[in-house]
Enzyme design. Structure first.
Site, mmCIF file in Angstrom:
data_model
loop_
_atom_site.group_PDB
_atom_site.id
_atom_site.type_symbol
_atom_site.label_atom_id
_atom_site.label_comp_id
_atom_site.label_asym_id
_atom_site.label_seq_id
_atom_site.Cartn_x
_atom_site.Cartn_y
_atom_site.Cartn_z
ATOM 1 N N GLY A 8 0.840 -1.202 0.000
ATOM 2 C CA GLY A 8 0.000 0.000 0.000
ATOM 3 C C GLY A 8 0.869 1.244 0.000
ATOM 4 N N ASP A 34 2.348 -1.816 -4.378
ATOM 5 C CA ASP A 34 0.956 -1.354 -4.410
ATOM 6 C C ASP A 34 0.344 -1.858 -5.705
ATOM 7 O OD1 ASP A 34 -1.487 0.404 -4.457
ATOM 8 O OD2 ASP A 34 -0.469 1.327 -2.771
ATOM 9 N N TYR A 142 -16.313 -0.034 7.805
ATOM 10 C CA TYR A 142 -14.876 0.139 8.033
ATOM 11 C C TYR A 142 -14.540 -0.126 9.505
ATOM 12 C CZ TYR A 142 -10.493 2.888 8.366
ATOM 13 O OH TYR A 142 -9.210 3.320 8.592
HETATM 14 C C1 AKB Z 1 -11.176 7.667 7.744
HETATM 15 O O1 AKB Z 1 -11.615 8.833 7.838
HETATM 16 O O2 AKB Z 1 -11.834 6.726 7.308
HETATM 17 C C2 AKB Z 1 -9.782 7.405 8.228
HETATM 18 C C3 AKB Z 1 -9.739 6.920 9.637
HETATM 19 C C4 AKB Z 1 -10.079 7.829 10.746
HETATM 20 O O3 AKB Z 1 -9.416 5.794 9.878
HETATM 21 N N1 AKB Z 1 -8.973 8.564 8.075
#
Ligand code: AKB
Length: 315
Positions: A8, A34, A142
């Site tokens: 990455g 990457d 995430y």
């Molecule tokens: C995001 O905004 O997704 C990242 C993080 C805070 O992990 N910068």
């Protein structure tokens, strides 16, 4: 001397990290990789290989070919993009980690760095001075992937003795490579727009305070943690890490000191909800105590450098 790979290396963290690792350990000892092209600075300053982290065989062949013992795994999909592609984000963020953890378990590599994020926290987490151990109910794909990743890291350490280390990055601010797909990206975009057009339309509300950090601090923390003696690394999920906390309004105020005609307007989008689910400030006592972490750059110092360097870059 360790042989290092940055997976990455074209991304926001990877590009700065590669340069600093080469600086400290020698260009030939740091392989950048990457799926995308990297900056000229990264490709001309040392070895670079095009590598898709999802291609397990190619990853393991590359590690063997270059006798790699230390991996910095930075390929990931960030919060904003992940909400648009939940399954793809889960696959990328999880499969890449699990395959590298397995390679470490099988002795192909000795050390693995994997980044977590403040996104592991959620709406039920205490918002101020958020401790290392607390309620964690992330509400983004995430965040869910990062929390699951943390649990896998600790599991592989406890069960198989894998030397894995990680930090929960706050929003990161840098000028070399722009961020992409994150919720904290406004804090990078704002500098470019301030210089180009003296105005910025922010996708977060004015008083949304988030934990942030200037990239040189993040890079120091990352390398210091990886280089720390194993007995000092007491947390194998990921360490809280903190520097400065500010809102878009506060950042705009700081930029205005340098560019008086700068104006900001606010048009919150779906990322506002993500930001509201995250803490406003982080307690990083454990990182300070265990391996001596301390940040250097405050809002004023960072703004000054960001404006100067981006002006230079844009000519
Ligand atoms: C995001 O905004 O997704 C990242 C993080 C805070 O992990 N910068």
């Amino acid at each position: 001397m360790s042989k290092i790979i940055v997976i990455g290396a074209s991304g926001q963290i990877g590009s700065d990290l590669t340069l600093e690792l080469r600086n400290r350990f020698g260009s030939d000892n740091v392989l950048a990789s990457d799926i995308k092209n990297a900056t000229d600075e990264v490709t001309s300053g040392g070895p670079f290989e095009t590598l898709d982290v999802m291609d397990e065989k190619k990853v393991s062949d590359t590690l063997n070919k270059h006798n790699i013992d230390t991996v910095y795994l930075l390929a990931a999909m960030l919060s904003g993009s992940a909400e648009k592609n939940p399954k793809k984000a889960w696959d990328l963020n999880m499969k890449s980690l699990l395959s590298l953890l397995d390679m470490a378990k099988d002795g192909i590599i000795k050390k693995l760095f994997w980044p977590s994020s403040i996104a592991v926290f959620g709406p039920t987490t205490p918002k101020k001075n958020t401790p290392q151990l607390t309620i964690m109910e992330p509400s983004t794909v995430y965040g869910i992937s990062k929390l699951a990743g943390e649990r896998w890291c600790e599991y592989y350490f406890k069960k198989y003795g894998v030397d894995v280390r990680g930090v929960r990055y706050p929003g990161l601010i840098s000028y070399k490579t722009e961020a992409g797909g994150g919720t904290t990206d406004y804090a990078v975009e704002i500098f470019y727009e301030a210089i180009r057009h003296s105005r910025y339309e922010c996708f977060l509300e004015e008083n949304t305070t988030l934990p942030m950090m200037f990239m040189p601090d993040a890079i120091n923390a990352t390398i210091d943690l990886v280089e720390a003696p194993a007995e000092k690394v007491k947390i194998r999920s990921s360490y809280n890490l903190s520097a400065v906390s500010f809102s878009p309004k506060e950042l705009a105020g700081e930029i205005k000191k340098h560019i008086p005609e700068f104006t900001i307007s606010y048009k919150p989008d779906f990322r506002q909800q993500i930001a509201e689910s995250w803490p406003g400030s982080i307690n990083d006592d454990e990182a300070r105590k265990d391996w001596g972490w301390k940040y250097e750059y405050d809002l004023e110092k960072m703004t000054d450098i960001m404006l100067r360097e981006i002006k230079k870059k844009l000519g």
